[in-house]
Design a protein around this motif. Structure first.
Motif, mmCIF file in Angstrom:
data_model
loop_
_atom_site.group_PDB
_atom_site.id
_atom_site.type_symbol
_atom_site.label_atom_id
_atom_site.label_comp_id
_atom_site.label_asym_id
_atom_site.label_seq_id
_atom_site.Cartn_x
_atom_site.Cartn_y
_atom_site.Cartn_z
ATOM 1 N N LEU A 1 0.830 -1.207 0.000
ATOM 2 C CA LEU A 1 0.000 0.000 0.000
ATOM 3 C C LEU A 1 0.864 1.256 0.000
ATOM 4 C CD1 LEU A 1 -2.844 -1.033 2.488
ATOM 5 C CD2 LEU A 1 -2.899 -1.028 -0.008
ATOM 6 N N TYR A 2 1.988 1.190 0.689
ATOM 7 C CA TYR A 2 2.891 2.348 0.714
ATOM 8 C C TYR A 2 3.564 2.528 -0.648
ATOM 9 C CZ TYR A 2 6.659 5.459 2.244
ATOM 10 O OH TYR A 2 7.522 6.517 2.381
ATOM 11 N N LYS A 3 3.974 1.431 -1.244
ATOM 12 C CA LYS A 3 4.665 1.494 -2.530
ATOM 13 C C LYS A 3 3.725 1.912 -3.653
ATOM 14 C CE LYS A 3 7.186 -1.431 -5.820
ATOM 15 N NZ LYS A 3 7.666 -2.814 -6.106
ATOM 16 N N ASP A 4 2.518 1.351 -3.674
ATOM 17 C CA ASP A 4 1.602 1.594 -4.790
ATOM 18 C C ASP A 4 0.834 2.902 -4.665
ATOM 19 O OD1 ASP A 4 2.482 -0.825 -5.648
ATOM 20 O OD2 ASP A 4 0.598 -1.907 -5.347
ATOM 21 N N PHE A 5 0.493 3.293 -3.413
ATOM 22 C CA PHE A 5 -0.392 4.449 -3.239
ATOM 23 C C PHE A 5 0.174 5.526 -2.311
ATOM 24 C CE2 PHE A 5 -3.084 0.596 -3.753
ATOM 25 C CZ PHE A 5 -3.590 0.890 -5.010
ATOM 26 N N ASP A 6 1.400 5.338 -1.826
ATOM 27 C CA ASP A 6 1.980 6.273 -0.858
ATOM 28 C C ASP A 6 1.053 6.421 0.348
ATOM 29 O OD1 ASP A 6 4.052 7.897 -0.024
ATOM 30 O OD2 ASP A 6 3.137 9.716 -0.816
ATOM 31 N N LEU A 7 0.458 5.306 0.739
ATOM 32 C CA LEU A 7 -0.538 5.284 1.814
ATOM 33 C C LEU A 7 0.035 4.542 3.018
ATOM 34 C CD1 LEU A 7 -3.519 5.947 2.563
ATOM 35 C CD2 LEU A 7 -4.133 3.705 1.635
ATOM 36 N N CYS A 8 0.100 5.211 4.158
ATOM 37 C CA CYS A 8 0.630 4.605 5.384
ATOM 38 C C CYS A 8 -0.529 4.198 6.287
ATOM 39 C CB CYS A 8 1.525 5.587 6.126
ATOM 40 S SG CYS A 8 2.990 6.097 5.211
ATOM 41 N N VAL A 9 -0.765 2.912 6.405
ATOM 42 C CA VAL A 9 -1.902 2.420 7.192
ATOM 43 C C VAL A 9 -1.466 1.812 8.524
ATOM 44 C CG1 VAL A 9 -3.252 1.972 5.114
ATOM 45 C CG2 VAL A 9 -1.858 0.139 6.079
ATOM 46 N N GLN A 10 -0.171 1.521 8.655
ATOM 47 C CA GLN A 10 0.336 0.879 9.868
ATOM 48 C C GLN A 10 0.903 1.916 10.815
ATOM 49 O OE1 GLN A 10 0.806 -2.910 10.693
ATOM 50 N NE2 GLN A 10 0.526 -1.564 12.453
ATOM 51 N N GLY A 11 0.349 1.987 12.026
ATOM 52 C CA GLY A 11 0.942 2.817 13.059
ATOM 53 C C GLY A 11 1.969 2.021 13.827
ATOM 54 N N HIS A 12 2.425 2.570 14.946
ATOM 55 C CA HIS A 12 3.358 1.832 15.784
ATOM 56 C C HIS A 12 2.675 0.609 16.386
ATOM 57 C CE1 HIS A 12 6.744 4.543 15.623
ATOM 58 N NE2 HIS A 12 5.980 5.578 15.896
ATOM 59 N N ILE A 13 3.446 -0.450 16.587
ATOM 60 C CA ILE A 13 2.896 -1.666 17.185
ATOM 61 C C ILE A 13 3.630 -2.018 18.484
ATOM 62 C CG2 ILE A 13 1.984 -2.592 15.033
ATOM 63 C CD1 ILE A 13 4.429 -4.359 14.787
ATOM 64 N N SER A 14 4.291 -1.036 19.056
ATOM 65 C CA SER A 14 4.876 -1.192 20.391
ATOM 66 C C SER A 14 4.995 0.196 21.019
ATOM 67 C CB SER A 14 6.236 -1.898 20.338
ATOM 68 O OG SER A 14 7.169 -1.153 19.606
#
Length: 828
Positions: free
Chosen positions: A169-182
């Motif tokens: 998603l980041y590569k194809d759409f410059d879309l960041c959907v993942q926040g921090h996971i710790s």
């Protein structure tokens, strides 16, 4: 095409360390080799050209696709033509019938004689032959017709799962959907107040957010341990980070990549600050040293000693004449920027100094300490001005407004206090509900502050309005699937944070959050008869696969309203026991997969369960700090074992012995039938998360949040080896059946194989893109199964270092999305 130097596959990477041409798998192994050697891989992707054969094959596939599409088009035209003819025929019959009725009506009108008999005939005609209300019926297109012609949807919908969703998603759409996971350990705000950068613990990521839009713009990865400090250069060119991996790293904001690695510290780097000129950075470390770095040459300019304890905080004055440091030695020191020498030491704090901040006029400093005070200092006169003593807990962070009139203090009691430095009074107490605060930053205009917390979220607060105004968007646990709707310019993501999120591709923004499930697979086992593979999934069900052909059979146990944390299978393969977050255990029949019994007795989540070898008893460990012995004949509680002072995290049984692990950092050995604790083993410096016992009963191994594994000699009841290598908490361990090897998994996303006789790491079996939760070795010692956070089970022939298959617990991303009525419009 060039072949891989290690196998017959085509090379797609070259590492210029030795001009090594590598395939995808061996490029990964080569990178791990560099990491183990503390060197950086120089991998470059090859520009691949196709051979004539490959080009002709590709053309053939394209031509075959064109042929398929043309046939499909003809099919649609033919079916549409047949459908139209059917409609026309029905229409013709209906119109003919209506014309006949009109003719009959005219015949009635043309009759010259009207009597009662005629009237009766007319009434019958009107009532039975023609109902004018039918004309109000609407002719609708049946769903089957609409589905047949909605071919364009097939080209505008895409469903993906697995841990690579985020990268795609980041590569194809410059879309960041993942926040921090710790846990978020540090925060910095750009000088123009437009962006905030955050650094995290176990995911080691730096994420950059747009403050106004509350969306993530990009992320930076490269650190190999927790990110502890961040700073933007005033000229807006770089972000500089400090980490537990003992490095300082410089990141290009324009290119969104790593610019330089600065090495010089010998312990965790805790903070970093930048000069107003953007020419140099100063880093603080637990090694008691300050390092000065040239941000033009990226070289070390100076190492400065003076503190006698770990340095926790550093702040360069805005006039670039000095910097201020706070240390575990309870002092604050002022340093000269030209001679790199000590100007003055400020005494006053009676415990660790955790944070310091300097006003823009470079005259006032504020410090926070474990002595529960905030102190204000006059840097020109080099004396303490005032002490704020109203806190009941450690002050973990401070920030000061540019004008030096106000400050914020952050405390472990989950409060942030607004302080007036002129009147020396507390103005307001912001109470943060729901999570612990780890870091704090304030915008330069003094209007807002941003915090990072233990719930992995970043919050923005309005200082004047005294309220929270937003949370940065993004999943706070692993993203495991997505639906891409090209025609609607929308993306739907599924995450283990029990949320489903809708994103606008054009605006790069989160537009909706719905309640979903978590899909982590926490534990996986194989029945002794090699018939089934069972996995405990966070969606509150047990997944079942056929062991021989790895086909998915079904899920069961989903009637429970709580997530499953652990599972055990009976020796006779007739039943299994699962432990839930709601403090219950459930027993399921493995013939018909129905619930047999519910065991109630714990008051906290069940973190571990094991069945005694004769299948007559079971032991469970709980967050209520106890272990319970259950009678499986009567489904009743037999005994409660008490001794641990914090939650029990793991349990293992062999013969009459039981071994438990706990968040109290201990391992305890119990006699099940004597109901006594025989020994307490100490050696870990943090929570002990997992335990296993060798088949011969001579050894036990425990994995801990301290990232280490200890192998215990059960005969002498002492530590035999400490295994160091994992970079994050160890979540699962298992001995080989001959007791010669140990396999471990970790939230560092790796699987490692150790020599249990010597305590030496043999090799890293595999690395993944998400963390592993558990490991299981089959009775024949041939296969190892690893449970992962992305709802997958990885099966390997661990001795041959060969992947067998990957089982996915996600059957259909599309079906999961369509279960939500609010999202079905995307399919229309």
């Amino acid at each position: 095409m060039v072949k891989c130097i290690k196998c017959p596959n085509n090379a797609i990477w070259v590492c210029y360390c030795s001009d090594a041409y590598l395939c995808k798998d061996h490029a990964g192994e080569h990178s791990i080799f560099h990491l183990n050697q503390n060197t950086s891989p120089n991998l470059v992707k090859l520009e691949l050209s196709l051979s004539d054969f490959e080009m002709n094959e590709l053309k053939f596939r394209i031509e075959r696709r064109i042929h398929f599409i043309k046939n499909y088009k003809n099919k649609i035209l033919q079916e549409a033509s047949n459908y139209i003819r059917s409609i026309e025929s029905m229409c013709e019959i209906a119109l003919k019938k209506l014309d006949n009725d009109i003719t009959e009506c005219y015949n009635f009108l043309n009759l010259g004689l009207y009597d009662e008999k005629f009237k009766e005939k007319i009434d019958i005609f009107i009532k039975t032959k023609y109902n004018p209300y039918n004309m109000h019926k609407e002719l609708k297109v049946h769903n089957s017709v609409a589905d047949f012609f909605s071919i364009d949807l097939l080209d505008n919908m895409e469903f993906i799962d697995g841990a690579n969703v985020v990268e795609k998603l980041y590569k194809d759409f410059d879309l960041c959907v993942q926040g921090h996971i710790s846990y978020i350990l540090c925060i910095a705000i750009s000088r123009d107040d437009k962006y905030v950068a955050s650094g995290s613990q176990f995911d080691r990521m730096i994420r950059v957010w747009d403050i106004k839009e509350k969306v993530q713009k990009y992320f930076l990865k490269g650190h190999t341990d927790s990110v502890r400090g961040l700073a933007f250069t005033p000229d807006g060119k770089y972000i500089v980070s400090a980490s537990n991996d003992k490095t300082v790293r410089v990141w290009s904001i324009a290119n969104r990549n790593q610019k330089a690695i600065l090495e010089g510290h010998t312990d965790c780097v805790t903070g970093v600050s930048i000069s107003a000129s953007s020419e140099y950075a100063v880093s603080a470390s637990w090694d008691t040293i300050l390092c000065v770095w040239d941000l033009t040459t990226f070289k070390l300019k100076a190492k400065i000693a003076g503190h006698t304890g770990a340095i926790n905080s550093i702040s360069v004055a805005y006039n670039d004449e000095y910097w201020v440091s706070g240390s575990c030695d309870k002092t604050i020191k002022l340093w000269n920027t030209e001679q790199y020498n000590l100007i003055y030491t400020l005494y006053g704090h009676t415990d660790v100094v955790s944070s310091v901040a300097v006003s823009k006029n470079s005259q006032i400093a504020v410090s926070g300490s474990s002595d529960k005070t905030v102190r204000v200092w006059d840097l020109e006169k080099k004396l303490q001005i005032y002490i704020f003593q109203s806190n009941s807990h450690t002050i973990s962070g401070v920030a000061i407004t540019d004008d030096g009139n106000f400050a914020l203090s952050m405390s472990w009691d989950n409060t942030i206090k607004l302080l007036n430095l002129q009147t020396q009074s507390e103005i307001y107490n912001f109470k943060i509900i729901g999570s612990n605060i780890y870091c704090l930053a304030m915008t330069s205009d003094g209007k807002y502050f941003v915090i990072g917390s233990t719930d992995f979220n970043i919050e923005i607060w309005d200082i004047v309005g005294k309220c929270k105004i937003g949370v940065m968007s993004g999943h706070s646990q692993q993203v495991i699937g997505a639906g891409i709707f090209h025609k609607k310019n929308a993306v739907i993501t599924l995450g283990n944070d029990k949320s489903i999120r809708v994103w606008d591709i054009n605006n790069k923004s989160q537009v909706q959050v719905l309640t979903g499930n978590s899909y982590s697979i926490r534990a996986t086992l194989v029945t002794n008869d090699y018939k089934f593979i069972l996995s405990a999934c966070d969606d509150k069900s047990i997944r079942l696969w056929n062991y021989k052909d790895h086909t998915y059979i079904r899920s069961f146990g989903k009637s429970n309203n709580s997530r499953i944390k652990c599972i055990a299978i009976s020796q006779n393969n007739e039943f299994c026991i699962s432990g839930f977050f709601d403090a219950t255990l459930k027993i399921y029949n493995l013939y018909n997969f129905t619930e047999t019994a519910v065991l109630i007795g714990h008051t906290g989540s069940i973190n571990g369960v094991a069945i005694v070898e004769n299948d007559k008893f079971a032991i469970s460990g709980s967050a209520d700090c106890t272990l319970i012995l259950w009678n499986l004949s009567t489904f009743s509680l037999e005994n409660i074992f008490k001794g641990h002072t914090l939650p029990v995290r793991g349990v293992a049984i062999i013969g009459t012995k039981m071994i438990s692990t706990s968040e109290d950092n201990t391992v305890r050995i119990w006699n099940i039938y004597m109901q006594t604790c025989e020994c307490v083993l100490e050696g870990h410096s943090s929570w002990v998360l997992c335990i296993c016992i060798s088949d011969d009963g001579s050894l036990a191994a425990s994995g801990s949040a301290d990232k280490n594994i200890i192998i215990w000699d059960l005969n002498n009841k002492n530590k035999k080896y400490e295994l160091i290598g994992h970079e994050n908490p160890v979540s699962g361990v298992a001995f080989s059946r001959d007791s010669k090897f140990l396999i471990s998994v970790s939230s560092d996303k790796s699987v490692r194989v150790w020599d249990a006789i010597t305590g030496v790491e043999n090799y890293i079996l595999l690395t993944h893109t998400t963390k592993f939760w558990s490991v299981f070795i089959t009775k024949n010692d041939k296969y190892a199964l690893f449970s992962s956070d992305d709802c997958t089970v990885h099966i390997w022939d661990w001795k041959e270092k060969r992947k067998i298959t990957v089982l996915s617990g996600l059957k259909s991303i599309k079906k999961i999305i369509m279960q939500h009525l609010e999202l079905q419009t995307l399919f229309n």
